[in-house]
Design a protein around this motif. Structure first.
Motif, PDB file in Angstrom:
ATOM      1  N   ARG A  27       0.916  -1.298  -0.017  1.00  0.00           N
ATOM      2  CA  ARG A  27       0.098  -0.091  -0.027  1.00  0.00           C
ATOM      3  C   ARG A  27       1.440   1.115  -0.144  1.00  0.00           C
ATOM      4  NH1 ARG A  27      -2.178   4.157   3.134  1.00  0.00           N
ATOM      5  NH2 ARG A  27      -4.601   5.388   2.890  1.00  0.00           N
ATOM      6  N   GLU A  28       1.684   1.115   0.676  1.00  0.00           N
ATOM      7  CA  GLU A  28       2.934   2.595   1.287  1.00  0.00           C
ATOM      8  C   GLU A  28       3.800   2.819  -0.011  1.00  0.00           C
ATOM      9  OE1 GLU A  28       3.140   4.903   3.599  1.00  0.00           O
ATOM     10  OE2 GLU A  28       1.617   3.277   4.451  1.00  0.00           O
ATOM     11  N   VAL A  29       3.519   1.004  -0.750  1.00  0.00           N
ATOM     12  CA  VAL A  29       4.583   1.609  -2.511  1.00  0.00           C
ATOM     13  C   VAL A  29       3.391   2.225  -3.009  1.00  0.00           C
ATOM     14  CG1 VAL A  29       5.268   0.230  -4.063  1.00  0.00           C
ATOM     15  CG2 VAL A  29       6.107  -0.058  -1.956  1.00  0.00           C
ATOM     16  N   LEU A  30       2.466   1.905  -3.700  1.00  0.00           N
ATOM     17  CA  LEU A  30       1.338   2.353  -4.393  1.00  0.00           C
ATOM     18  C   LEU A  30       1.485   4.227  -4.249  1.00  0.00           C
ATOM     19  CD1 LEU A  30      -0.322   1.276  -6.396  1.00  0.00           C
ATOM     20  CD2 LEU A  30      -2.047   1.123  -5.017  1.00  0.00           C
ATOM     21  N   VAL A  31       1.390   4.518  -2.626  1.00  0.00           N
ATOM     22  CA  VAL A  31       1.278   6.134  -2.673  1.00  0.00           C
ATOM     23  C   VAL A  31       2.702   5.974  -3.003  1.00  0.00           C
ATOM     24  CG1 VAL A  31       0.893   7.511  -0.582  1.00  0.00           C
ATOM     25  CG2 VAL A  31      -0.455   5.526  -0.105  1.00  0.00           C
ATOM     26  N   ALA A  32       3.196   6.023  -3.011  1.00  0.00           N
ATOM     27  CA  ALA A  32       4.664   6.690  -3.612  1.00  0.00           C
ATOM     28  C   ALA A  32       5.148   6.621  -4.715  1.00  0.00           C
ATOM     29  CB  ALA A  32       6.054   6.168  -2.473  1.00  0.00           C
ATOM     30  N   VAL A  67      10.754   9.111  -7.657  1.00  0.00           N
ATOM     31  CA  VAL A  67      11.754   8.220  -7.675  1.00  0.00           C
ATOM     32  C   VAL A  67      11.666   7.157  -8.075  1.00  0.00           C
ATOM     33  CG1 VAL A  67      14.285   7.855  -6.052  1.00  0.00           C
ATOM     34  CG2 VAL A  67      13.972   9.967  -7.246  1.00  0.00           C
ATOM     35  N   VAL A  68       9.996   6.471  -6.619  1.00  0.00           N
ATOM     36  CA  VAL A  68      10.209   5.476  -7.091  1.00  0.00           C
ATOM     37  C   VAL A  68       9.490   5.143  -7.841  1.00  0.00           C
ATOM     38  CG1 VAL A  68       8.178   4.213  -5.567  1.00  0.00           C
ATOM     39  CG2 VAL A  68       9.872   5.206  -4.452  1.00  0.00           C
ATOM     40  N   ARG A  69       8.830   6.170  -8.761  1.00  0.00           N
ATOM     41  CA  ARG A  69       7.655   5.959  -9.989  1.00  0.00           C
ATOM     42  C   ARG A  69       8.778   5.540 -10.895  1.00  0.00           C
ATOM     43  NH1 ARG A  69       4.626   9.617  -9.589  1.00  0.00           N
ATOM     44  NH2 ARG A  69       6.243  11.840 -10.882  1.00  0.00           N
ATOM     45  N   VAL A 105      -4.989  -1.066  -4.235  1.00  0.00           N
ATOM     46  CA  VAL A 105      -3.724  -2.624  -3.536  1.00  0.00           C
ATOM     47  C   VAL A 105      -5.186  -3.354  -2.535  1.00  0.00           C
ATOM     48  CG1 VAL A 105      -2.421  -3.213  -2.844  1.00  0.00           C
ATOM     49  CG2 VAL A 105      -2.420  -1.672  -3.744  1.00  0.00           C
ATOM     50  N   GLU A 106      -6.067  -2.531  -2.179  1.00  0.00           N
ATOM     51  CA  GLU A 106      -6.257  -3.464  -0.865  1.00  0.00           C
ATOM     52  C   GLU A 106      -7.654  -4.857  -1.713  1.00  0.00           C
ATOM     53  OE1 GLU A 106     -10.493  -2.236   1.460  1.00  0.00           O
ATOM     54  OE2 GLU A 106      -9.674  -0.883   1.012  1.00  0.00           O
TER      55      GLU A 106
END
Length: 218
Positions: A91-96, A102-104, A178-179
């Motif tokens: 979930r946190e990765v999706l928000v990032a 950078v994460v994208r 993600v949920e």
């Protein structure tokens, strides 16, 4: 000291500019002149820090990995189990992915077919997911017959897929995606099925129900 600080800021500006361009245009269509212009840095300064576009891409992937490692470190103490940690981190990765270029870019570069030396970040992400699934298996959290390696491939594919879906429209990336993914996967994956799924999702998305029910804006 002043020179070192200036150099660090220049390097950081170049990495961010490169990430923004890689995420928007992909590796093949990105150019060093465009990156230097976006960063407000001369071509000479860019080449001083990064001798090639590939070197910049490698650094962007490394920076993405560090960001996700920090997410993992922040969530691990509150995770009730390895599976619970996986739910929270994805979930946190999706928000990032939605908020952090950078994460994208790290996820985009990891599957970019034009990169000959790519997959560094992608390989690390898959290895981490598989490691957590193995921990879950050893702890008896996985249902009988579940293969950690195969499930890892599904989770990684879903993560990359979310990035692809949101590439042109970041509003399409929302935590409830993600949920829904985990609500479908966990009952088949977890040893306690629906019970674990309900607990993990309610603990990970205490404020997501309203957003989940209102999909007209997505």
């Amino acid at each position: 000291m002043v020179k070192q600080l200036r150099a660090a800021r220049t390097r950081q500006a170049l990495v961010l500019a490169a990430a923004e361009i890689f995420a928007a245009d992909g590796y093949a269509l990105s150019s060093l002149p465009a990156i230097s212009r976006r960063a407000g840095v001369s071509a000479g300064a860019l080449h001083f820090h990064f001798p090639s576009k590939d070197a910049l891409a490698v650094e962007v992937e490394s920076a993405a990995r560090r960001s996700v490692e920090q997410l993992v470190a922040a969530r691990r103490p509150s995770a009730a189990s390895a599976l619970h940690l996986l739910v929270m981190v994805t979930r946190e990765v999706l928000v990032a992915i939605a908020a952090d270029a950078v994460v994208r870019a790290g996820f985009k570069l990891s599957v970019d077919p034009s990169r000959k030396n790519g997959m560094g970040f992608g390989c690390w992400w898959r290895a981490w997911v598989c490691e957590e699934l193995l921990r879950a298996q050893h702890a008896g959290e996985l249902a009988d017959g579940v293969s950690p390696d195969r499930v890892a491939a599904v989770i990684v594919a879903a993560t990359v897929g979310f990035e692809v879906l949101g590439a042109q429209d970041r509003d399409r990336i929302a935590p409830w995606h993600v949920e829904e993914f985990w609500s479908l996967v966990l009952p088949r994956l977890a040893a306690h099925g629906e019970l674990f799924a309900g607990m993990a999702l309610s603990e990970s998305w205490p404020r997501a129900k309203g957003a989940h029910n209102d999909r007209s804006s997505v």
